[in-house]
Write a protein that holds these residues in place. Structure first.
Motif, mmCIF file in Angstrom:
data_model
loop_
_atom_site.group_PDB
_atom_site.id
_atom_site.type_symbol
_atom_site.label_atom_id
_atom_site.label_comp_id
_atom_site.label_asym_id
_atom_site.label_seq_id
_atom_site.Cartn_x
_atom_site.Cartn_y
_atom_site.Cartn_z
ATOM 1 N N ASP A 1 0.804 -1.329 -0.115
ATOM 2 C CA ASP A 1 0.053 -0.012 -0.145
ATOM 3 C C ASP A 1 0.685 1.302 -0.009
ATOM 4 O O ASP A 1 1.889 1.300 0.664
ATOM 5 C CB ASP A 1 -1.041 -0.043 1.378
ATOM 6 C CG ASP A 1 -1.858 1.103 1.389
ATOM 7 O OD1 ASP A 1 -2.313 1.302 0.210
ATOM 8 O OD2 ASP A 1 -1.850 1.718 2.573
ATOM 9 N N ALA A 2 0.527 2.091 -0.899
ATOM 10 C CA ALA A 2 1.428 3.497 -1.036
ATOM 11 C C ALA A 2 1.269 4.105 0.646
ATOM 12 O O ALA A 2 2.143 4.934 0.819
ATOM 13 C CB ALA A 2 0.712 4.460 -1.882
ATOM 14 N N GLY A 3 0.456 3.977 1.246
ATOM 15 C CA GLY A 3 0.113 4.585 2.410
ATOM 16 C C GLY A 3 0.814 4.015 3.801
ATOM 17 O O GLY A 3 0.592 4.572 4.919
ATOM 18 N N VAL A 4 1.194 2.759 3.633
ATOM 19 C CA VAL A 4 1.869 1.956 4.805
ATOM 20 C C VAL A 4 3.497 1.768 4.621
ATOM 21 O O VAL A 4 3.888 1.075 3.866
ATOM 22 C CB VAL A 4 1.160 0.669 4.939
ATOM 23 C CG1 VAL A 4 1.781 0.066 5.955
ATOM 24 C CG2 VAL A 4 -0.234 0.753 5.395
ATOM 25 N N TYR A 5 4.271 2.650 5.194
ATOM 26 C CA TYR A 5 5.734 2.629 4.924
ATOM 27 C C TYR A 5 5.838 2.920 3.762
ATOM 28 O O TYR A 5 6.919 2.565 3.084
ATOM 29 C CB TYR A 5 6.308 1.507 5.191
ATOM 30 C CG TYR A 5 6.021 1.299 6.806
ATOM 31 C CD1 TYR A 5 6.667 1.861 7.928
ATOM 32 C CD2 TYR A 5 5.226 0.046 7.269
ATOM 33 C CE1 TYR A 5 6.160 1.613 9.455
ATOM 34 C CE2 TYR A 5 5.012 -0.357 8.314
ATOM 35 C CZ TYR A 5 5.457 0.488 9.465
ATOM 36 O OH TYR A 5 5.195 -0.115 10.916
ATOM 37 N N GLY A 6 5.037 3.656 2.805
ATOM 38 C CA GLY A 6 5.100 3.788 1.298
ATOM 39 C C GLY A 6 5.461 5.253 0.966
ATOM 40 O O GLY A 6 5.874 6.326 1.961
ATOM 41 N N MET A 7 5.222 5.598 -0.204
ATOM 42 C CA MET A 7 5.596 7.188 -0.600
ATOM 43 C C MET A 7 4.646 8.310 -0.630
ATOM 44 O O MET A 7 4.886 9.364 -0.947
ATOM 45 C CB MET A 7 6.374 6.795 -2.295
ATOM 46 C CG MET A 7 7.261 6.099 -2.313
ATOM 47 S SD MET A 7 8.674 6.478 -1.490
ATOM 48 C CE MET A 7 9.439 7.784 -2.890
ATOM 49 N N ALA A 8 3.328 7.522 -0.240
ATOM 50 C CA ALA A 8 2.260 8.644 -0.296
ATOM 51 C C ALA A 8 2.565 9.978 0.765
ATOM 52 O O ALA A 8 2.313 11.040 0.072
ATOM 53 C CB ALA A 8 0.930 7.981 0.320
ATOM 54 N N ALA B 1 -1.972 10.631 3.814
ATOM 55 C CA ALA B 1 -1.097 9.419 4.264
ATOM 56 C C ALA B 1 -0.759 9.448 5.910
ATOM 57 O O ALA B 1 0.333 9.537 6.321
ATOM 58 C CB ALA B 1 0.254 9.706 3.584
ATOM 59 N N LEU C 1 -1.186 6.817 7.867
ATOM 60 C CA LEU C 1 -0.502 5.551 8.263
ATOM 61 C C LEU C 1 0.819 5.146 7.913
ATOM 62 O O LEU C 1 1.162 3.920 8.058
ATOM 63 C CB LEU C 1 -1.531 4.507 8.126
ATOM 64 C CG LEU C 1 -3.007 4.324 8.583
ATOM 65 C CD1 LEU C 1 -3.862 3.230 8.196
ATOM 66 C CD2 LEU C 1 -2.957 4.639 9.976
ATOM 67 N N ILE C 2 1.551 6.145 7.519
ATOM 68 C CA ILE C 2 2.942 6.218 6.888
ATOM 69 C C ILE C 2 3.655 5.141 7.954
ATOM 70 O O ILE C 2 4.533 4.539 7.616
ATOM 71 C CB ILE C 2 3.633 7.100 6.310
ATOM 72 C CG1 ILE C 2 2.930 7.543 5.121
ATOM 73 C CG2 ILE C 2 4.994 7.143 6.066
ATOM 74 C CD1 ILE C 2 3.120 6.797 3.946
ATOM 75 N N HIS C 3 3.509 5.481 9.254
ATOM 76 C CA HIS C 3 4.501 5.110 10.161
ATOM 77 C C HIS C 3 3.579 3.821 10.992
ATOM 78 O O HIS C 3 2.611 3.814 10.686
ATOM 79 C CB HIS C 3 5.066 5.999 10.876
ATOM 80 C CG HIS C 3 6.525 5.684 11.535
ATOM 81 N ND1 HIS C 3 6.634 4.872 12.375
ATOM 82 C CD2 HIS C 3 7.766 5.984 11.058
ATOM 83 C CE1 HIS C 3 8.255 4.343 12.567
ATOM 84 N NE2 HIS C 3 8.760 5.442 11.681
ATOM 85 N N ARG D 1 7.515 9.986 7.459
ATOM 86 C CA ARG D 1 8.138 8.826 8.017
ATOM 87 C C ARG D 1 9.477 8.964 8.505
ATOM 88 O O ARG D 1 10.199 8.167 8.965
ATOM 89 C CB ARG D 1 8.398 7.659 6.782
ATOM 90 C CG ARG D 1 8.911 6.445 6.849
ATOM 91 C CD ARG D 1 8.873 5.401 5.809
ATOM 92 N NE ARG D 1 9.557 4.294 6.318
ATOM 93 C CZ ARG D 1 9.810 3.304 5.339
ATOM 94 N NH1 ARG D 1 9.421 3.440 4.329
ATOM 95 N NH2 ARG D 1 10.226 2.248 5.688
#
Lengths: 246, 246
Positions: free
Chosen positions: A82-89, B122, B124-126, B238
């Motif tokens: 997912d772009a939003g979980v440890y991703g680039m979003a 975003a 939930l990035i972390h 992040r």
């Protein structure tokens, strides 16, 4: 307004992408991403322009995407899972403030926690915590605190980035912390190469997990106090009573 | 071996389903599910047999699915979001032990946390924790403990089932608990009807969230200490350093 999409492509296999993600990639001119992820989608989107940067060049990769959009092209930045979980979003939205002509749209995908859970059975049915063991961008003390608190509150815990060349003992350290509150016989599971060639799953206890060597393509699942093994699968019950209406 | 699929259909909109989920539903004879979810997919899978049970008949719904599979039909049990997150995958695997001729396969989907996060930006990035405020199947003390521990460890927290007719003050209670450790100005977000008609997002502080009334179709996001508002979107960084290589 130039549109830039940040697209989660799921665990790897083409079919684990959402229909929306595939449509966006089909409709765009340029696909930008980390080399490994671009290689995963390339064959399905022939005729596109592909731009890649290696790991640790995330800021540059984002800027590259915006520069392409500023030329009037439709751009998709891809991330695994997912772009939003440890991703680039997040980074795309932050850097996007420098490009007010561009509108960033996030397209969600199946992150490794969900993809891996489906392979193992149903470990994440109840409340869970997602923790990355990578201390590249997070102080290790913060990671320790999260492991301890999540274990104390009896969350199912899913670990991303459980290991790397420089951090070969981090999973062991994490298990020792979780063992402060979780029983040694807590049901745990590993999934490697989710939705890719060589997909592999394995069940074990927390005590056994402590002594395992895993690679960076592995996602780790640590059960809560109720998680059990059902016919070789890892299952966290939601609390439904069997045989009566719940 | 009779195959039964447990399929997460994503937040609601057809295109937010994975390609795999759509293929499985196309290939099966019978689609079983909670009435509301079956109505969401019906128009896209004409000619299938549809079986539904209302809420709180989950055990019966699973048994119905297995009985159909025992007749030699290919069966898909559908869930909104992901089948493995507060979904039917666990119960299906448990009840499946009574039907050794059937093989249960879980097909992952985009759960509300991921779908809602994409709408908000975003958040939930972390590292994050997912907590359901429903105490139908979980003692409230356990929910309290999880809210406190997750807040103490500075997790981003995503709340499912934040409210219902009987639990109109649960979100307020949850906010009060999180306020033990999180600042009143913590960035929060709400998303209602994710991927459905009437999709709505809203940003606010934790202090403001405390006094909001939300319905059961709303997913709540509470930021960590670093979460911020970027151009009207909710973003958890992040940790990448801007302007240099991270």
């Amino acid at each position: 307004m130039n549109r830039i999409y940040v697209v989660g492509i799921g665990p790897g296999e083409y079919e684990k992408m959402t229909i929306q993600a595939a449509k966006v990639l089909e409709s765009c001119d340029v696909i930008v991403g980390y080399t490994v992820y671009v290689d995963l989608v390339k064959e399905h989107f022939a005729g596109k322009e592909f731009l890649t940067t290696p790991m640790k060049q995330e800021v540059k990769r984002c800027e590259m995407a915006f520069e392409e959009a500023m030329k009037g092209k439709t751009v998709a930045m891809i991330c695994s899972g997912d772009a939003g979980v440890y991703g680039m979003a997040g980074l795309m939205l932050e850097i996007g403030t420098r490009y007010p002509e561009c509108q960033v749209e996030v397209v969600a995908g199946v992150t490794a926690a969900l993809g891996g859970a489906a392979v193992l059975g149903a470990p994440l049915i109840h409340d869970f915590a997602l923790i990355s063991l990578s201390d590249l961008l997070t102080p290790w003390e913060k990671i320790e605190k999260r492991l301890l608190c999540a274990a104390e509150a009896d969350f199912v815990i899913c670990l991303y980035n459980p290991s790397s060349r420089k951090r070969h003992d981090y999973l062991q350290k994490a298990c020792d912390l979780m063992l402060t509150y979780k029983a040694p016989e807590t049901v745990c599971g590993l999934v490697s190469n989710i939705g890719r060639e060589g997909e592999l799953m394995q069940l074990m206890t927390l005590e056994e997990l402590r002594d395992m060597q895993v690679d960076m393509f592995t996602t780790v699942f640590v059960g809560n106090s109720q998680t059990m093994v059902v016919d070789g699968r890892m299952v966290t019950p939601r609390g439904y009573k069997m045989g009566e209406q719940a």
